[in-house]
Design a protein around this motif. Structure first.
Motif, PDB file in Angstrom:
ATOM      1  N   GLN A 135       3.143  44.416  44.117  1.00  0.00           N
ATOM      2  CA  GLN A 135       3.436  43.025  44.472  1.00  0.00           C
ATOM      3  C   GLN A 135       2.909  42.678  45.862  1.00  0.00           C
ATOM      4  O   GLN A 135       2.485  41.546  46.102  1.00  0.00           O
ATOM      5  CB  GLN A 135       4.955  42.787  44.407  1.00  0.00           C
ATOM      6  CG  GLN A 135       5.365  41.362  44.742  1.00  0.00           C
ATOM      7  CD  GLN A 135       6.876  41.179  44.672  1.00  0.00           C
ATOM      8  OE1 GLN A 135       7.607  42.130  44.363  1.00  0.00           O
ATOM      9  NE2 GLN A 135       7.345  39.984  44.942  1.00  0.00           N
ATOM     10  N   GLU A 175      12.872  44.939  49.972  1.00  0.00           N
ATOM     11  CA  GLU A 175      12.395  44.734  48.610  1.00  0.00           C
ATOM     12  C   GLU A 175      12.942  45.783  47.651  1.00  0.00           C
ATOM     13  O   GLU A 175      12.985  45.546  46.441  1.00  0.00           O
ATOM     14  CB  GLU A 175      10.863  44.772  48.587  1.00  0.00           C
ATOM     15  CG  GLU A 175      10.191  43.626  49.318  1.00  0.00           C
ATOM     16  CD  GLU A 175      10.444  42.293  48.649  1.00  0.00           C
ATOM     17  OE1 GLU A 175      10.655  42.285  47.417  1.00  0.00           O
ATOM     18  OE2 GLU A 175      10.444  41.258  49.344  1.00  0.00           O
ATOM     19  N   THR A 180      12.881  41.191  41.003  1.00  0.00           N
ATOM     20  CA  THR A 180      12.067  39.983  41.143  1.00  0.00           C
ATOM     21  C   THR A 180      10.899  40.021  40.172  1.00  0.00           C
ATOM     22  O   THR A 180      10.615  41.045  39.553  1.00  0.00           O
ATOM     23  CB  THR A 180      11.536  39.860  42.583  1.00  0.00           C
ATOM     24  OG1 THR A 180      10.799  38.645  42.717  1.00  0.00           O
ATOM     25  CG2 THR A 180      10.642  41.027  42.934  1.00  0.00           C
ATOM     26  N   THR A 181      10.231  38.893  40.049  1.00  0.00           N
ATOM     27  CA  THR A 181       9.061  38.775  39.181  1.00  0.00           C
ATOM     28  C   THR A 181       7.879  38.293  40.000  1.00  0.00           C
ATOM     29  O   THR A 181       8.044  37.540  40.964  1.00  0.00           O
ATOM     30  CB  THR A 181       9.316  37.805  38.021  1.00  0.00           C
ATOM     31  OG1 THR A 181       9.694  36.520  38.547  1.00  0.00           O
ATOM     32  CG2 THR A 181      10.432  38.316  37.121  1.00  0.00           C
ATOM     33  N   PHE A 182       6.695  38.699  39.608  1.00  0.00           N
ATOM     34  CA  PHE A 182       5.460  38.259  40.243  1.00  0.00           C
ATOM     35  C   PHE A 182       4.341  38.337  39.217  1.00  0.00           C
ATOM     36  O   PHE A 182       4.483  38.960  38.159  1.00  0.00           O
ATOM     37  CB  PHE A 182       5.133  39.131  41.469  1.00  0.00           C
ATOM     38  CG  PHE A 182       4.890  40.566  41.151  1.00  0.00           C
ATOM     39  CD1 PHE A 182       3.601  41.069  40.969  1.00  0.00           C
ATOM     40  CD2 PHE A 182       5.954  41.454  41.017  1.00  0.00           C
ATOM     41  CE1 PHE A 182       3.386  42.392  40.671  1.00  0.00           C
ATOM     42  CE2 PHE A 182       5.744  42.791  40.710  1.00  0.00           C
ATOM     43  CZ  PHE A 182       4.448  43.264  40.543  1.00  0.00           C
ATOM     44  N   THR A 184       0.470  39.346  38.244  1.00  0.00           N
ATOM     45  CA  THR A 184      -0.635  40.229  38.621  1.00  0.00           C
ATOM     46  C   THR A 184      -1.428  40.602  37.374  1.00  0.00           C
ATOM     47  O   THR A 184      -1.002  40.316  36.243  1.00  0.00           O
ATOM     48  CB  THR A 184      -0.115  41.501  39.311  1.00  0.00           C
ATOM     49  OG1 THR A 184      -1.222  42.261  39.803  1.00  0.00           O
ATOM     50  CG2 THR A 184       0.676  42.356  38.353  1.00  0.00           C
ATOM     51  N   GLU A 197       3.165  37.945  33.951  1.00  0.00           N
ATOM     52  CA  GLU A 197       4.329  37.900  34.829  1.00  0.00           C
ATOM     53  C   GLU A 197       5.051  39.238  34.711  1.00  0.00           C
ATOM     54  O   GLU A 197       5.508  39.614  33.635  1.00  0.00           O
ATOM     55  CB  GLU A 197       5.254  36.754  34.437  1.00  0.00           C
ATOM     56  CG  GLU A 197       6.416  36.577  35.424  1.00  0.00           C
ATOM     57  CD  GLU A 197       7.334  35.429  35.030  1.00  0.00           C
ATOM     58  OE1 GLU A 197       7.963  35.530  33.954  1.00  0.00           O
ATOM     59  OE2 GLU A 197       7.385  34.437  35.768  1.00  0.00           O
ATOM     60  N   ARG A 200       9.843  43.439  38.398  1.00  0.00           N
ATOM     61  CA  ARG A 200       9.995  44.627  39.242  1.00  0.00           C
ATOM     62  C   ARG A 200      11.464  44.847  39.529  1.00  0.00           C
ATOM     63  O   ARG A 200      12.145  43.952  40.052  1.00  0.00           O
ATOM     64  CB  ARG A 200       9.212  44.477  40.551  1.00  0.00           C
ATOM     65  CG  ARG A 200       9.366  45.695  41.465  1.00  0.00           C
ATOM     66  CD  ARG A 200       8.565  45.528  42.743  1.00  0.00           C
ATOM     67  NE  ARG A 200       8.983  44.386  43.523  1.00  0.00           N
ATOM     68  CZ  ARG A 200      10.037  44.366  44.334  1.00  0.00           C
ATOM     69  NH1 ARG A 200      10.798  45.452  44.465  1.00  0.00           N
ATOM     70  NH2 ARG A 200      10.331  43.276  45.019  1.00  0.00           N
ATOM     71  N   LEU A 206       8.579  48.863  36.575  1.00  0.00           N
ATOM     72  CA  LEU A 206       7.818  47.637  36.326  1.00  0.00           C
ATOM     73  C   LEU A 206       7.808  47.404  34.826  1.00  0.00           C
ATOM     74  O   LEU A 206       7.651  48.351  34.040  1.00  0.00           O
ATOM     75  CB  LEU A 206       6.376  47.756  36.836  1.00  0.00           C
ATOM     76  CG  LEU A 206       6.161  47.838  38.350  1.00  0.00           C
ATOM     77  CD1 LEU A 206       4.694  48.104  38.637  1.00  0.00           C
ATOM     78  CD2 LEU A 206       6.608  46.564  39.040  1.00  0.00           C
TER      79      LEU A 206
END
Length: 469
Positions: A135, A175, A180-182, A184, A197, A200, A206
């Motif tokens: 992330q 962290e 959370t989401t991100f 990549t 999406e 994490r 993941l």
């Protein structure tokens, strides 16, 4: 000089020969003409030799001049080299003095920068393998460059760089406690790179689209695991990704992926069965046949038991159940004595017993044969294992462990088939015997009833006879 004279003689002889050839071509008719031609050729040759000697002398002077210039260049280079060596030594002394002065001025700061360099190197290794870097990329490169620059030169870290090291360490801790989401790029199992999406879960896992992902710290890429863990783990990952703050049970790997990789390497049920080979498939086929027979007989005996229970409550005997067919012997032979009726009822019961116990012996045979077939597969697998040991030796424990595991799968399959078959046989046999016991009980009641009626009739006839007398 001797070499030059040899060359001149060679040229002279060649010229003489060529002139002779020319003379022969002109077809001279007398010796005087031939001699005259030779004299003219010798004069011409002498003239050429003088010209060549002059050119050689001119070139020799030129070579001497070039040699002189080369010597002058060499002497100048030697002088420059000596001057530079002297300057290098002086610079070495000056550099040592400056380093000593810098160390005195640094004081305790030198130890501080040494610790900073060590911390940067250690943290870089941790960041490189941390899934948080998927992330937040680029952290490991900064720390690596900082550690290398501080170790390879006298450059000191700036306040901004020191603060960033502290900031990155603090951000890693912060962290680590977040879910959370991100977005990549994710390399799917098929090899396609797709932007997804990604969920994490701290520094532990993941996931995307209900599938676990693996982060490669060397390349900085995120890829789907080719083999996913059991379905319940994937379901929990999908639920957590779709959750809006609810409490979701989720499997965490505190080792950073080591346990997860071992988990996905465990063979599935299908793979376990495939390890059993031909013998394993035969055992499963036999078990399936036994299971189908057991289900069929269970349904048949359940229906028959229900019919017999209804027949017990009815005075009318029907042919759709075993009890009704047995009881009809009483109506078919109303004048038979007790012994004859007993024989007729016994005959009817014996006719119903094979129907009630039909195919149960097959289930019993399967329960006995299945573990024997498993033992056969185990022995065959062990033979193959020892043959592999003979060929390849015992240097690879995985070879022996894999062969033994494959051999024991057949034993497991045999037991898996035998144990349920034994229980099913016991249940069905008990159910069948319970119906037979009802038939015998009712038959015994009919015989007793017929015997009582016969005794009553005999007693009544005796009483009437005595009364008349």
């Amino acid at each position: 000089m001797k070499k030059i004279l040899k060359n001149l003689l060679l040229i002279t002889s060649i010229s003489f020969t060529s002139n002779l050839v020319v003379a022969q071509e002109d077809k001279a008719l007398n010796l005087d003409a031939l001699l005259k031609q030779l004299e003219q050729g010798q004069f011409q040759q002498n003239k050429q030799n003088v010209q060549r000697e002059k050119e050689f002398a001119d070139k020799r002077s030129e070579q001497d001049q070039m040699l002189s210039q080369a010597k002058q260049t060499r002497d100048a280079a030697l002088a420059t080299s000596e001057s530079m060596e002297t300057q290098f030594e002086e610079n070495e002394f000056k550099l040592a003095d400056l380093n000593e002065a810098m160390n005195k001025r640094l004081g305790s700061l030198k130890e501080l920068f040494g610790v900073l360099q060590q911390v940067s190197g250690d943290t870089k290794s941790k960041f490189q393998n941390s899934i948080i870097s998927a992330q937040i990329p680029g952290r490991a490169e900064f720390l690596d460059n900082l550690a290398q620059s501080m170790g390879s030169s006298s450059k000191l870290a700036s306040i901004e760089e020191i603060e960033r090291v502290w900031f990155e360490m603090q951000r890693e801790m912060t962290e680590s406690g977040k879910v959370t989401t991100f977005t990549t790029d994710v390399i799917e199992a098929g090899g396609n790179k797709v932007s997804k999406e990604v969920l994490r879960v701290g520094p532990f896992a993941l996931a995307a689209d209900g599938k676990y992902l693996d982060y490669n710290g060397t390349t900085g890429s995120v890829a789907e695991l080719v083999r996913q863990p059991a379905g319940r783990y994937g379901d929990s990952a999908a639920e957590l990704q779709q959750s809006s703050g609810n409490l979701i049970e989720f499997g965490l790997d505190p080792t950073g992926g080591s346990i997860l990789k071992l988990l996905v390497q465990a063979p599935s049920l299908k793979e376990r069965v495939e390890q059993g080979g031909t013998v394993g498939y035969i055992i499963l086929a036999v078990g399936l046949v036994g299971l189908l027979i057991a289900v069929w007989r269970f349904i048949a005996l359940f229906i028959e038991g229900a019919k017999v229970n209804r027949q017990l409550k009815s005075a009318t005997f029907k042919d759709n159940n075993s009890l009704g067919r047995v009881m009809k012997a009483k109506d078919d032979y109303p004048e038979a004595d007790t012994e004859a009726l007993e024989l007729h009822l016994t005959e009817a019961i014996l006719g119903e017993v094979p129907k009630l116990g039909r195919s149960l012996s097959i289930i019993k045979v399967i329960s006995v044969v299945a573990p024997l077939m498993g033992l056969l597969g185990t022995v065959s697998g062990m033979i193959n294992t020892f043959q592999a040991i003979t060929l390849f030796g015992t240097g690879d424990p995985k070879l022996m462990a894999g062969g033994i595991s494959t051999a024991l799968v057949t034993t497991v399959l045999g037991l898996v088939v035998a144990i349920p078959m034994t229980l099913l046989y016991a249940i069905l046999n008990t159910r069948s015997k319970s119906i037979v016991y009802i038939l015998q009980e009712q038959a015994a009641g009919v015989i007793a009833e017929r015997a009582e009626a016969h005794c009553t009739a005999v007693a009544s006839a005796a009483a009437n006879k005595s009364h008349k007398a």
